[in-house]
Design a protein around this motif. Structure first.
Motif, mmCIF file in Angstrom:
data_model
loop_
_atom_site.group_PDB
_atom_site.id
_atom_site.type_symbol
_atom_site.label_atom_id
_atom_site.label_comp_id
_atom_site.label_asym_id
_atom_site.label_seq_id
_atom_site.Cartn_x
_atom_site.Cartn_y
_atom_site.Cartn_z
ATOM 1 N N HIS A 189 7.475 12.535 -31.877
ATOM 2 C CA HIS A 189 7.714 13.273 -33.119
ATOM 3 C C HIS A 189 9.192 13.142 -33.451
ATOM 4 C CE1 HIS A 189 8.241 16.640 -35.940
ATOM 5 N NE2 HIS A 189 6.939 16.505 -36.181
ATOM 6 N N ARG A 190 9.504 13.059 -34.735
ATOM 7 C CA ARG A 190 10.895 12.810 -35.140
ATOM 8 C C ARG A 190 11.866 13.885 -34.648
ATOM 9 N NH1 ARG A 190 7.858 14.472 -39.323
ATOM 10 N NH2 ARG A 190 8.555 16.252 -40.592
ATOM 11 N N SER A 191 11.359 15.089 -34.361
ATOM 12 C CA SER A 191 12.221 16.158 -33.848
ATOM 13 C C SER A 191 12.732 15.860 -32.447
ATOM 14 C CB SER A 191 11.458 17.485 -33.845
ATOM 15 O OG SER A 191 10.319 17.403 -32.987
ATOM 16 N N SER A 215 1.575 14.918 -32.482
ATOM 17 C CA SER A 215 1.634 16.194 -31.761
ATOM 18 C C SER A 215 1.146 16.021 -30.331
ATOM 19 C CB SER A 215 0.763 17.237 -32.472
ATOM 20 O OG SER A 215 -0.616 16.887 -32.342
ATOM 21 N N THR A 216 1.331 17.048 -29.524
ATOM 22 C CA THR A 216 0.810 17.006 -28.154
ATOM 23 C C THR A 216 -0.717 16.960 -28.164
ATOM 24 O OG1 THR A 216 0.989 19.428 -28.053
ATOM 25 C CG2 THR A 216 2.803 18.141 -27.114
ATOM 26 N N GLN A 217 -1.343 17.493 -29.212
ATOM 27 C CA GLN A 217 -2.802 17.384 -29.310
ATOM 28 C C GLN A 217 -3.226 15.938 -29.491
ATOM 29 O OE1 GLN A 217 -5.093 19.912 -28.837
ATOM 30 N NE2 GLN A 217 -3.209 20.906 -28.141
ATOM 31 N N ASP A 260 20.103 7.689 -23.257
ATOM 32 C CA ASP A 260 19.291 7.256 -24.402
ATOM 33 C C ASP A 260 19.408 8.264 -25.542
ATOM 34 O OD1 ASP A 260 17.243 5.939 -25.951
ATOM 35 O OD2 ASP A 260 16.400 5.182 -24.082
ATOM 36 N N GLN A 261 18.603 8.082 -26.580
ATOM 37 C CA GLN A 261 18.728 8.843 -27.816
ATOM 38 C C GLN A 261 17.678 9.937 -27.977
ATOM 39 O OE1 GLN A 261 18.674 5.959 -31.003
ATOM 40 N NE2 GLN A 261 20.638 5.066 -30.421
ATOM 41 N N VAL A 262 16.898 10.206 -26.941
ATOM 42 C CA VAL A 262 15.793 11.157 -27.020
ATOM 43 C C VAL A 262 16.139 12.418 -26.238
ATOM 44 C CG1 VAL A 262 13.302 11.432 -26.791
ATOM 45 C CG2 VAL A 262 14.266 9.149 -27.072
ATOM 46 N N ARG A 263 15.713 13.566 -26.743
ATOM 47 C CA ARG A 263 15.953 14.838 -26.068
ATOM 48 C C ARG A 263 15.125 14.907 -24.785
ATOM 49 N NH1 ARG A 263 18.355 18.210 -29.915
ATOM 50 N NH2 ARG A 263 17.992 17.567 -32.068
ATOM 51 N N TRP A 264 15.736 15.330 -23.693
ATOM 52 C CA TRP A 264 15.025 15.434 -22.420
ATOM 53 C C TRP A 264 13.827 16.386 -22.500
ATOM 54 C CZ3 TRP A 264 15.831 11.652 -19.336
ATOM 55 C CH2 TRP A 264 17.098 11.051 -19.234
ATOM 56 N N PRO A 265 13.939 17.587 -23.103
ATOM 57 C CA PRO A 265 12.749 18.454 -23.180
ATOM 58 C C PRO A 265 11.577 17.807 -23.912
ATOM 59 C CG PRO A 265 14.738 19.708 -23.678
ATOM 60 C CD PRO A 265 15.140 18.265 -23.650
ATOM 61 N N HIS A 266 11.882 16.962 -24.887
ATOM 62 C CA HIS A 266 10.830 16.268 -25.632
ATOM 63 C C HIS A 266 10.073 15.311 -24.715
ATOM 64 C CE1 HIS A 266 9.018 14.612 -29.325
ATOM 65 N NE2 HIS A 266 9.159 13.421 -28.769
ATOM 66 N N LEU A 267 10.802 14.611 -23.853
ATOM 67 C CA LEU A 267 10.163 13.677 -22.923
ATOM 68 C C LEU A 267 9.280 14.418 -21.922
ATOM 69 C CD1 LEU A 267 13.234 11.369 -22.247
ATOM 70 C CD2 LEU A 267 11.232 10.827 -23.643
ATOM 71 N N ILE A 268 9.769 15.547 -21.443
ATOM 72 C CA ILE A 268 8.968 16.338 -20.499
ATOM 73 C C ILE A 268 7.719 16.879 -21.179
ATOM 74 C CG2 ILE A 268 8.957 18.355 -18.999
ATOM 75 C CD1 ILE A 268 10.683 15.959 -18.057
ATOM 76 N N GLU A 269 7.859 17.316 -22.430
ATOM 77 C CA GLU A 269 6.700 17.782 -23.186
ATOM 78 C C GLU A 269 5.657 16.675 -23.310
ATOM 79 O OE1 GLU A 269 5.811 20.111 -27.414
ATOM 80 O OE2 GLU A 269 7.587 18.837 -27.235
ATOM 81 N N MET A 270 6.119 15.464 -23.561
ATOM 82 C CA MET A 270 5.208 14.336 -23.671
ATOM 83 C C MET A 270 4.527 14.050 -22.336
ATOM 84 S SD MET A 270 5.978 10.467 -25.038
ATOM 85 C CE MET A 270 4.599 9.344 -25.366
ATOM 86 N N LEU A 271 5.315 14.032 -21.276
ATOM 87 C CA LEU A 271 4.764 13.767 -19.944
ATOM 88 C C LEU A 271 3.686 14.775 -19.584
ATOM 89 C CD1 LEU A 271 4.898 12.238 -17.213
ATOM 90 C CD2 LEU A 271 6.661 13.876 -16.521
ATOM 91 N N GLU A 272 3.926 16.040 -19.855
ATOM 92 C CA GLU A 272 2.983 17.089 -19.486
ATOM 93 C C GLU A 272 1.726 17.077 -20.350
ATOM 94 O OE1 GLU A 272 5.405 20.601 -19.627
ATOM 95 O OE2 GLU A 272 6.078 20.340 -17.546
ATOM 96 N N ALA A 273 1.826 16.504 -21.555
ATOM 97 C CA ALA A 273 0.657 16.458 -22.441
ATOM 98 C C ALA A 273 -0.254 15.269 -22.151
ATOM 99 C CB ALA A 273 1.119 16.412 -23.898
ATOM 100 N N LEU A 274 0.308 14.190 -21.611
ATOM 101 C CA LEU A 274 -0.480 12.982 -21.397
ATOM 102 C C LEU A 274 -1.478 13.165 -20.254
ATOM 103 C CD1 LEU A 274 2.365 10.331 -21.707
ATOM 104 C CD2 LEU A 274 0.389 10.552 -23.251
#
Length: 243
Positions: A114-116, A164-166, A183-197
Motif C-alpha cells: 500500500h502506498r502508505s 490491503s492485508t485482506q 531501503d525506502q519502506v517503513r519497517w512496521p509496514h513490512l512486518i504487517e505484510m509478513l504477518e498477513a501472508l
C-alpha cells in the motif's frame, strides 16, 4: 498507442523465472541478478512504457501492468517463479492475486503493498538524468515521450498501490519479502505484510539500499534459490511456523 504484448527475452534452461524491473528503468536493471541465476530459464520483460515496450493510451495502473505481463506468461506451459523489485514487485503481487495459475512463487523486493508503506518523500522529485538518457536510447516512443512517462508514473504513485492485508490473506503461494537495510519502506509496514501472508518469509540485505537488486545480486541469488527449495526447513525452534 494500443495495448500489445510487451517486449521480453528468454535465456537459459530450467524452471521458469520471470524478473520484473523497478519503475523508471527497464529489464537491464535485472540483468545483474539474472546473471547470478544461470540454472533457471529467465524471462526479462520491459513493461509497457518502459524500455523497448511502447506506452499505452491513458493512465497507468498496476493491474494493467500485471495483465500485460500475464500475456507473456500465457505463452509458456508452466507457471513461473516471479522476482520483482520496487514497482516490479507490486506488479508481481497484482499478478499473483489476479492470475495465481501463472505464478509458482513471488519474491517481493523493495516495495510496499500500500502506498502508505513508503517512507515520506521517497517518491517525490524528478528522476535522475541517467534514467531519461537510458529511456531515450531504446524506447520506440522516442526520448520526447519521457515527460509523459514521468507524469504517468507520478500519478500512479499518488493512487497506488492500494492493496490491503485482506488481499494478502488470499495468496496461496510462497512469498519472500526482501529489502535492503537502508531501503525506502517503513519497517512496521513490512512486518504487517509478513504477518498477513499465509506463507511468507522476510530477508533483509545488509549494507543495501533501494538499489539492492544491482548492489547485491550475489547475496540475493542464493536467497532466491533457497526460497525455491521444494521442502523448506522451518528451523530448530519454530514459533510462527510451529505445527
Amino acid at each position: 498507442m494500443t495495448s500489445r504484448t510487451p517486449w521480453f527475452s528468454e535465456t537459459g534452461v530450467g524452471e521458469e523465472l520471470l524478473l520484473l524491473h523497478p519503475g523508471g528503468t527497464d529489464s537491464t536493471a535485472t540483468a545483474p541478478l539474472s546473471a547470478q541465476l544461470p540454472d533457471y530459464r529467465r524471462l526479462l520483460v520491459d513493461r509497457p512504457g518502459h524500455g523497448r515496450s511502447p506506452d499505452v493510451d491513458g493512465a497507468w495502473s498496476f493491474t494493467q501492468m500485471a495483465e500485460a505481463v500475464a500475456q507473456v506468461l500465457e505463452t509458456h506451459t508452466t507457471p513461473a517463479h516471479i522476482v520483482g523489485w520496487s514497482d516490479g514487485a507490486i506488479v508481481g503481487l497484482h499478478l499473483a492475486l489476479r492470475r495465481p495459475e501463472l505464478v509458482r512463487s513471488l519474491v517481493f523486493g523493495g516495495a510496499a503493498f500500500h502506498r502508505s508503506g513508503w517512507l515520506d518523500g521517497v517518491l517525490e522529485g524528478e528522476p535522475p538524468e541517467f534514467m531519461r538518457e537510458a529511456y531515450a536510447a531504446i524506447s520506440p516512443d522516442g526520448g520526447q515521450h519521457w515527460p509523459v512517462v514521468v507524469q504517468k508514473a507520478q500519478q500512479l504513485h499518488h493512487r497506488e498501490p492500494d492493496l490491503s492485508t485482506q488481499d494478502l490473506l488470499r495468496l496461496r503461494l510462497p512469498v519472500l519479502i526482501v529489502v535492503g537495510d537502508d531501503d525506502q519502506v517503513r519497517w512496521p509496514h513490512l512486518i504487517e505484510m509478513l504477518e498477513a501472508l499465509p506463507d511468507g518469509e522476510l530477508a533483509v540485505i545488509p549494507r543495501a539500499t533501494h538499489g539492492a537488486i544491482v548492489e547485491k545480486p550475489g547475496l540475493l541469488a542464493p536467497l532466491i534459490r533457497e526460497f525455491h527449495q521444494p521442502e523448506p526447513e522451518n528451523g530448530l525452534a519454530p514459533i510462527r511456523r510451529h505445527g
